[in-house]
Design a protein around this motif. Structure first.
Motif, PDB file in Angstrom:
ATOM      1  N   GLY A   1       0.372  -1.745   0.275  1.00  0.00           N
ATOM      2  CA  GLY A   1       0.525   0.125   0.123  1.00  0.00           C
ATOM      3  C   GLY A   1       0.553   1.454   0.007  1.00  0.00           C
ATOM      4  N   PHE A   2       1.990   0.960   1.172  1.00  0.00           N
ATOM      5  CA  PHE A   2       2.827   2.302   0.844  1.00  0.00           C
ATOM      6  C   PHE A   2       4.148   2.856   0.079  1.00  0.00           C
ATOM      7  CE2 PHE A   2      -0.037   2.430   4.187  1.00  0.00           C
ATOM      8  CZ  PHE A   2      -0.874   3.966   4.638  1.00  0.00           C
ATOM      9  N   LYS A   3       4.552   1.359  -0.547  1.00  0.00           N
ATOM     10  CA  LYS A   3       5.219   0.920  -0.920  1.00  0.00           C
ATOM     11  C   LYS A   3       6.682   1.068  -0.890  1.00  0.00           C
ATOM     12  CE  LYS A   3       2.374   1.161  -4.689  1.00  0.00           C
ATOM     13  NZ  LYS A   3       2.419  -0.324  -5.452  1.00  0.00           N
ATOM     14  N   ILE A   4       7.101   0.686   0.447  1.00  0.00           N
ATOM     15  CA  ILE A   4       7.899   0.607   1.349  1.00  0.00           C
ATOM     16  C   ILE A   4       8.669  -0.614   1.411  1.00  0.00           C
ATOM     17  CG2 ILE A   4       8.874   1.190   3.701  1.00  0.00           C
ATOM     18  CD1 ILE A   4       6.048   2.334   4.942  1.00  0.00           C
ATOM     19  N   GLN A   5      10.209  -0.007   0.637  1.00  0.00           N
ATOM     20  CA  GLN A   5      10.718  -1.534   0.608  1.00  0.00           C
ATOM     21  C   GLN A   5      10.463  -2.357   1.781  1.00  0.00           C
ATOM     22  OE1 GLN A   5      13.972  -3.057   1.404  1.00  0.00           O
ATOM     23  NE2 GLN A   5      13.699  -3.822  -0.856  1.00  0.00           N
ATOM     24  N   PRO A   6      10.186  -4.041   1.333  1.00  0.00           N
ATOM     25  CA  PRO A   6      10.041  -4.943   2.205  1.00  0.00           C
ATOM     26  C   PRO A   6      11.399  -4.716   3.478  1.00  0.00           C
ATOM     27  CG  PRO A   6       9.928  -5.723   0.569  1.00  0.00           C
ATOM     28  CD  PRO A   6      10.406  -4.561  -0.407  1.00  0.00           C
ATOM     29  N   MET A   7      12.452  -5.039   3.453  1.00  0.00           N
ATOM     30  CA  MET A   7      13.443  -5.274   4.450  1.00  0.00           C
ATOM     31  C   MET A   7      13.264  -3.864   4.938  1.00  0.00           C
ATOM     32  SD  MET A   7      16.978  -6.632   3.434  1.00  0.00           S
ATOM     33  CE  MET A   7      17.248  -8.652   3.251  1.00  0.00           C
ATOM     34  N   VAL A   8      12.810  -2.730   4.689  1.00  0.00           N
ATOM     35  CA  VAL A   8      12.687  -1.309   5.756  1.00  0.00           C
ATOM     36  C   VAL A   8      11.416  -1.153   6.045  1.00  0.00           C
ATOM     37  CG1 VAL A   8      12.266   1.274   5.758  1.00  0.00           C
ATOM     38  CG2 VAL A   8      14.091   0.037   3.983  1.00  0.00           C
TER      39      VAL A   8
END
Length: 363
Positions: free
Chosen positions: A147-154
């Motif tokens: 949803g928020f397009k945040i990099q998975p590891m972050v």
């Protein structure tokens, strides 16, 4: 009658085809470890029928240990493979989420008393609640990524940091202890069955996932989104939902692993339980030849990679490597294997075999 040239051609052709298969690397690593142990100490393969602390006859030996503890990792590798393929990233909160799900199981079973004489709820109810907790954690990570397009590891760094504190808070910072013998079966042995129960649980998870991938379009959609998200959207798929659902599936896998973990000791240590297991799960996916940037995946190779990782760890313990040094040894070996399994290396090897085959044909 086949000539030597024909035999050489067949071998070269076979090597060329094999070079493109993802499962080649975990098989090669498994054979390498197997041969090493056979030469160094053949007793590594000894399996005996012993009596455990509960008075039951069970199989014991290093191979049984690999089946036992490798099964936890295999279950996690199933979910991690889907997350990696769809999102092009990894979930590093797996260990902390296991602590949360395990704490939930113990909370439901113990109720308000941290050391009850009897279970306060059926084990199946506690497990289902843990599945909900695992799915909620997965959904939280999935919303941040999809949803928020945040990099998975972050995105998963949040639960990685706070998860164990949440697990301790669930049980009021107490260490619950389950005295019910039946609860230990999930992480140990069922009376009359000499094979560790975690192996059967992992086998069940593998069969379920195999059926899902065979009879649904989940695998196709996951690969499509991982290869080209924009193209998959133009073809009518919802990349955000597909990424989200892979994190939820991983949450279920985490809950299953949590049941095994807390069942082993009938309690929990919030700071130690499943410590660094997320790294092993990621390594299992990489060792399976799956691209960590997403796209095509081979579930069977990831599962085999999980058992290879445990094979390596057990081998290191067998030869009395200090526990604090095992991670370093494991890292060195895994780096070599991951580099060999990299797509660019496989492609070069494949090109080399094709080139050699062409020269033989011309000659």
């Amino acid at each position: 009658m086949q000539t030597k040239e024909t035999n050489k051609f067949n071998i070269s052709n076979f090597a060329s085809k094999l070079a493109g298969r993802q499962i080649l690397i975990p098989i090669a690593a498994l054979l390498l470890l197997a041969v090493f142990n056979l030469i160094a100490d053949p007793s590594f393969y000894k399996i005996s029928l012993d009596v455990n602390s509960a008075g039951d006859q069970v199989l014991s030996g290093y191979l049984i240990t690999i089946l036992d503890y490798g099964s936890e990792l295999a279950i996690l590798a199933i979910g991690m493979t889907l997350v990696t393929a769809a999102s092009g990233g990894q979930d590093i909160s797996v260990g902390a989420t296991i602590a949360i799900a395990g704490s939930v199981i113990l909370r439901v079973l113990c109720g308000s008393n941290s050391r009850p004489d009897e279970l306060q709820a059926p084990i199946i109810v506690a497990f289902l609640v843990a599945c909900v907790a695992g799915m909620l954690c997965g959904a939280f990570n999935g919303i941040l990524v999809a949803g928020f397009k945040i990099q998975p590891m972050v995105a998963t760094l949040i639960l990685f940091t706070a998860g164990r504190s949440i697990a301790a808070w669930i049980n009021n910072n107490e260490l619950p202890v389950i005295s019910d013998k039946g609860f230990t079966y999930f992480g140990g042995f069922i009376p009359g069955i000499p094979v560790p129960t975690p192996f059967f649980i992992a086998l069940g998870c593998i069969i379920i996932m195999a059926l899902v991938l065979k009879f649904t379009t989940l695998g196709l959609y996951v690969q499509s989104v991982g290869i080209n998200e924009n193209s998959s959207r133009l073809n009518g798929l919802n990349p955000a939902f597909i990424k989200f659902i892979t994190f939820v599936i991983l949450g279920i896998c985490v809950a299953v692993a949590a049941l095994i973990k807390v069942s082993r000791i009938s309690s929990i240590n919030y700071s130690v339980i499943a410590k660094d297991i997320e790294m092993d799960a990621i390594l299992a996916v990489a060792l399976g030849g799956n691209a960590l940037g997403g796209g095509k995946f081979n579930m069977g190779a990831s599962i085999l990679g999980a058992y290879v990782i445990q094979f390596l760890a057990t081998t290191l313990y067998k030869f009395n490597v200090k526990s604090d040094a095992i991670s370093a040894y494991k890292a060195i070996v895994v780096i070599i294997l991951v580099v060999i399994s990299a797509p660019v290396v496989r492609e070069k090897f494949k090109a080399f075999t094709v080139k050699m085959k062409t020269k033989k044909e011309v000659g």
